[in-house]
Design an enzyme around this catalytic site. Structure first.
Site, PDB file in Angstrom:
ATOM      1  N   ASN A  44      -5.947  -3.690  -4.840  1.00  0.00           N
ATOM      2  CA  ASN A  44      -6.390  -2.553  -5.647  1.00  0.00           C
ATOM      3  C   ASN A  44      -6.215  -1.230  -4.907  1.00  0.00           C
ATOM      4  O   ASN A  44      -6.395  -1.169  -3.699  1.00  0.00           O
ATOM      5  CB  ASN A  44      -7.866  -2.734  -6.043  1.00  0.00           C
TER       6      ASN A  44
ATOM      7  N   THR B 143      -7.463 -11.960  -9.454  1.00  0.00           N
ATOM      8  CA  THR B 143      -6.045 -11.606  -9.435  1.00  0.00           C
ATOM      9  C   THR B 143      -5.249 -12.641 -10.206  1.00  0.00           C
ATOM     10  O   THR B 143      -5.557 -13.833 -10.157  1.00  0.00           O
ATOM     11  CB  THR B 143      -5.506 -11.426  -7.993  1.00  0.00           C
ATOM     12  N   SER B 144      -4.246 -12.178 -10.934  1.00  0.00           N
ATOM     13  CA  SER B 144      -3.477 -13.084 -11.794  1.00  0.00           C
ATOM     14  C   SER B 144      -2.496 -13.932 -10.993  1.00  0.00           C
ATOM     15  O   SER B 144      -1.917 -14.872 -11.528  1.00  0.00           O
ATOM     16  CB  SER B 144      -2.736 -12.290 -12.869  1.00  0.00           C
TER      17      SER B 144
ATOM     18  N   HIS C 148      -1.672  -2.382  -1.309  1.00  0.00           N
ATOM     19  CA  HIS C 148      -0.887  -1.514  -2.190  1.00  0.00           C
ATOM     20  C   HIS C 148      -1.242  -0.036  -2.058  1.00  0.00           C
ATOM     21  O   HIS C 148      -0.886   0.753  -2.923  1.00  0.00           O
ATOM     22  CB  HIS C 148      -1.036  -1.980  -3.650  1.00  0.00           C
TER      23      HIS C 148
ATOM     24  N   CYS D  73       4.068  21.229   5.800  1.00  0.00           N
ATOM     25  CA  CYS D  73       5.508  21.515   5.728  1.00  0.00           C
ATOM     26  C   CYS D  73       5.968  21.987   4.352  1.00  0.00           C
ATOM     27  O   CYS D  73       7.127  22.345   4.177  1.00  0.00           O
ATOM     28  CB  CYS D  73       6.314  20.290   6.168  1.00  0.00           C
TER      29      CYS D  73
ATOM     30  N   CYS E 186       7.136  15.217   5.775  1.00  0.00           N
ATOM     31  CA  CYS E 186       6.740  14.901   7.153  1.00  0.00           C
ATOM     32  C   CYS E 186       5.905  13.622   7.264  1.00  0.00           C
ATOM     33  O   CYS E 186       5.558  13.200   8.364  1.00  0.00           O
ATOM     34  CB  CYS E 186       5.989  16.091   7.765  1.00  0.00           C
TER      35      CYS E 186
END
Ligand code: OAD
Ligand code: ZN
Length: 244
Positions: free
Chosen positions: A107, A193-194, A124, A155, A135
């Site tokens: 997640n 979770t699948s 993830h 930057c 940068c």
């Protein structure tokens, strides 16, 4: 073997946890469902209304960063008022009791951190972090919505969400931390979770091959139901607190 009742399953798992020195937990979108976060593949799956393949890719960002940022600003807006649920908090308690505890999550909502877990491996990325495309500087920023095409304060280059997009590699250091936890775990719980997106999908089997007692906690059946050592069907926000 006769089918175990849910109470029997819970007490077996509690016993395993009570003697375990090292535990790994893998979580997916299901653990945040009771907080009000849409899952990816359920009925109201996020990706069905908004084609992820169009939005969560480096190609889409290169082509239309404004559209991709609109999508992420929307996701941040949806998440902002939401809070961790009893499932997240049960894992905080569990971490306090287990000498070596690693929480691996797919997640990006950051709820495990918010709830108070310490050793969290975010496979993830995290939607509340921004990464400079120039940068590489990573910053945490919870502003919603962010300014149009947010720019790096160092930057000036365009910032992107610090999440893993389709077609991108997972950070090798983070992946290494996850595999190390699997290697040492005596118990592993795979929650909400699948089991479709790799490499997370095969982490339960990886731990099992290395000797862990692997338990799935999910509202529905998955490709791994019946393959792991235990399969507890139910909501994570109701099931996890029973383990304490
Ligand atoms: P999915 O949406 O694929 O699966 C959610 C799972 O949670 C399903 O198996 C549901 O049955 C289960 N579930 C739903 N509500 C639950 C509840 N209250 N308690 C327990 N289980 C519940 O989400 P993930 O498996 O996390 O990747 O998806 C994996 C990855 O696919 C995501 O991290 C994302 C996506 O593409 C990236 O963005 C890189
Ligand atoms: Zn920069």
């Amino acid at each position: 073997m006769a089918e175990l009742t849910r109470d029997e399953q819970i007490s077996i798992l509690k016993e395993k946890l009570a003697s375990a020195k090292s535990v790994a937990v893998l979580t997916g979108a299901g653990i945040s469902a009771e907080s009000g976060v849409p899952t990816f593949r359920g009925k109201d799956g996020l990706w069905k209304q908004y084609r992820a393949t169009d939005l969560a890719t480096p190609e889409a960002f290169a082509q239309d960063p404004r559209l991709v940022w609109e999508f992420y600003n929307w996701r941040r807006e949806v998440l902002k008022p939401l809070k961790p649920n009893p499932g997240h908090f049960a894992l905080v308690e569990l971490e306090k009791r287990i000498p070596r505890f690693t929480l691996i999550t797919q997640n990006i909502d950051g709820f495990h951190h918010t709830a108070g877990n310490q050793n969290v491996v975010e496979l993830h990325g995290n939607i509340w972090r921004l990464r400079c495309t120039g940068c590489g500087t990573v910053t945490e920023d919870r502003t919603v919505p962010l300014p149009d095409l947010p720019a790096c304060s160092k930057c000036g280059a365009l910032l992107r969400p610090d999440v893993v997009w389709f077609g991108e590699m997972l950070d090798p250091t983070i992946l290494e931390a996850a595999y190390e936890a699997l290697q040492f775990s005596q118990v592993m719980m795979v929650v909400g979770t699948s089991g479709i997106v790799q490499p997370a999908a095969s982490m339960g089997m990886n731990a099992k091959r290395q000797g862990a007692f692997v338990v799935e906690i999910n509202l529905e059946a998955t490709p791994y139901t019946g393959v792991y050592d235990l399969n507890i069907q139910g909501k994570s926000g109701e099931t996890l607190p029973l383990l304490l």
